[in-house]
Scaffold this motif. Sequence first.
Motif, mmCIF file in Angstrom:
data_model
loop_
_atom_site.group_PDB
_atom_site.id
_atom_site.type_symbol
_atom_site.label_atom_id
_atom_site.label_comp_id
_atom_site.label_asym_id
_atom_site.label_seq_id
_atom_site.Cartn_x
_atom_site.Cartn_y
_atom_site.Cartn_z
ATOM 1 N N GLY A 1 96.502 24.548 35.277
ATOM 2 C CA GLY A 1 95.168 24.051 35.580
ATOM 3 C C GLY A 1 94.336 23.746 34.347
ATOM 4 N N TRP A 2 94.590 24.461 33.257
ATOM 5 C CA TRP A 2 93.819 24.256 32.035
ATOM 6 C C TRP A 2 94.079 22.869 31.451
ATOM 7 C CZ3 TRP A 2 95.046 25.307 26.477
ATOM 8 C CH2 TRP A 2 93.889 25.331 25.697
ATOM 9 N N THR A 3 95.340 22.424 31.551
ATOM 10 C CA THR A 3 95.695 21.113 31.015
ATOM 11 C C THR A 3 95.797 20.052 32.115
ATOM 12 O OG1 THR A 3 98.073 21.554 31.186
ATOM 13 C CG2 THR A 3 96.993 22.143 29.111
ATOM 14 N N SER A 4 95.656 20.471 33.377
ATOM 15 C CA SER A 4 95.760 19.574 34.538
ATOM 16 C C SER A 4 97.072 18.799 34.551
ATOM 17 C CB SER A 4 94.577 18.595 34.569
ATOM 18 O OG SER A 4 93.369 19.291 34.651
ATOM 19 N N SER A 5 98.169 19.521 34.278
ATOM 20 C CA SER A 5 99.484 18.882 34.285
ATOM 21 C C SER A 5 100.559 19.926 34.571
ATOM 22 C CB SER A 5 99.745 18.198 32.939
ATOM 23 O OG SER A 5 99.687 19.134 31.893
ATOM 24 N N THR A 6 101.758 19.444 34.818
ATOM 25 C CA THR A 6 102.894 20.308 35.100
ATOM 26 C C THR A 6 103.590 20.655 33.786
ATOM 27 O OG1 THR A 6 103.135 19.154 37.201
ATOM 28 C CG2 THR A 6 104.954 20.552 36.519
ATOM 29 N N LYS A 7 103.743 21.952 33.527
ATOM 30 C CA LYS A 7 104.257 22.412 32.231
ATOM 31 C C LYS A 7 105.229 23.573 32.399
ATOM 32 C CE LYS A 7 100.891 20.429 29.560
ATOM 33 N NZ LYS A 7 101.030 19.690 28.367
ATOM 34 N N ILE A 8 105.961 23.851 31.330
ATOM 35 C CA ILE A 8 106.665 25.124 31.175
ATOM 36 C C ILE A 8 105.992 25.850 30.013
ATOM 37 C CG2 ILE A 8 108.901 24.464 32.130
ATOM 38 C CD1 ILE A 8 109.888 24.133 29.226
ATOM 39 N N SER A 9 105.964 27.166 30.109
ATOM 40 C CA SER A 9 105.353 27.988 29.063
ATOM 41 C C SER A 9 106.440 28.710 28.281
ATOM 42 C CB SER A 9 104.399 29.013 29.675
ATOM 43 O OG SER A 9 103.309 28.371 30.267
ATOM 44 N N ASN A 10 106.265 28.776 26.990
ATOM 45 C CA ASN A 10 107.201 29.449 26.097
ATOM 46 C C ASN A 10 106.401 30.314 25.131
ATOM 47 O OD1 ASN A 10 109.737 27.675 26.704
ATOM 48 N ND2 ASN A 10 108.083 26.250 26.309
ATOM 49 N N VAL A 11 106.913 31.484 24.808
ATOM 50 C CA VAL A 11 106.300 32.340 23.791
ATOM 51 C C VAL A 11 107.395 32.717 22.807
ATOM 52 C CG1 VAL A 11 105.123 34.514 23.314
ATOM 53 C CG2 VAL A 11 104.538 33.211 25.368
ATOM 54 N N ILE A 12 107.104 32.550 21.521
ATOM 55 C CA ILE A 12 108.110 32.797 20.481
ATOM 56 C C ILE A 12 107.527 33.712 19.414
ATOM 57 C CG2 ILE A 12 109.643 31.718 18.777
ATOM 58 C CD1 ILE A 12 109.357 29.127 20.499
ATOM 59 N N CYS A 13 108.333 34.672 18.965
ATOM 60 C CA CYS A 13 107.957 35.591 17.887
ATOM 61 C C CYS A 13 108.832 35.273 16.674
ATOM 62 C CB CYS A 13 108.167 37.034 18.332
ATOM 63 S SG CYS A 13 107.945 38.233 17.010
ATOM 64 N N TRP A 14 108.177 34.836 15.597
ATOM 65 C CA TRP A 14 108.874 34.526 14.346
ATOM 66 C C TRP A 14 108.633 35.642 13.343
ATOM 67 C CZ3 TRP A 14 106.153 30.667 16.880
ATOM 68 C CH2 TRP A 14 106.865 29.531 17.214
ATOM 69 N N LEU A 15 109.677 35.982 12.611
ATOM 70 C CA LEU A 15 109.519 36.878 11.470
ATOM 71 C C LEU A 15 109.219 36.013 10.258
ATOM 72 C CD1 LEU A 15 112.519 39.295 12.103
ATOM 73 C CD2 LEU A 15 110.138 39.512 12.856
ATOM 74 N N PHE A 16 108.643 36.596 9.228
ATOM 75 C CA PHE A 16 108.260 35.802 8.072
ATOM 76 C C PHE A 16 109.441 35.367 7.207
ATOM 77 C CE2 PHE A 16 103.967 37.780 8.739
ATOM 78 C CZ PHE A 16 103.420 36.610 9.254
ATOM 79 N N ASN A 17 110.645 35.816 7.560
ATOM 80 C CA ASN A 17 111.826 35.296 6.868
ATOM 81 C C ASN A 17 112.369 34.052 7.569
ATOM 82 O OD1 ASN A 17 113.087 36.305 9.139
ATOM 83 N ND2 ASN A 17 114.278 37.852 8.065
#
Length: 115
Positions: A42-58
């Motif tokens: 609803g925030w973007t008013s479109s159909t989406k997939i959500s992804n969350v990624i955790c990167w290490l500083f290396n």
Amino acid sequence: VQLCGNREQLLLPYKVFGAVDGLCLPVQSPSQAQLQNAYYNGWTSSTKISNVICWLFNGKIAWAHINAPGSFHDSAISVDLYERLHFNTPDGYHLAVDSAFSIKKGCKMLSSAAQ
């Protein structure tokens, strides 16, 4: 921790060892109404997939949750990450996150919004 400290001296006392962020990507609208509702952001008013990624500083990816329905919030997608951090991260070490992540007392995530 030292990789972050070399570049961002203000983060050194927090022992920040990585960063987490969410990414929404557009997808074709599902034909089934229930799926359409789940993937509609609803925030973007479109159909989406959500992804969350955790990167290490290396540069390595330490954790990821991909292809969640677009209506899911980053914080909700990351419940497993919160648990892993709580049980497997030494005291005093943190991940840098943005304001999309809920920060509670004792949480091992560091956000400028919570400071």
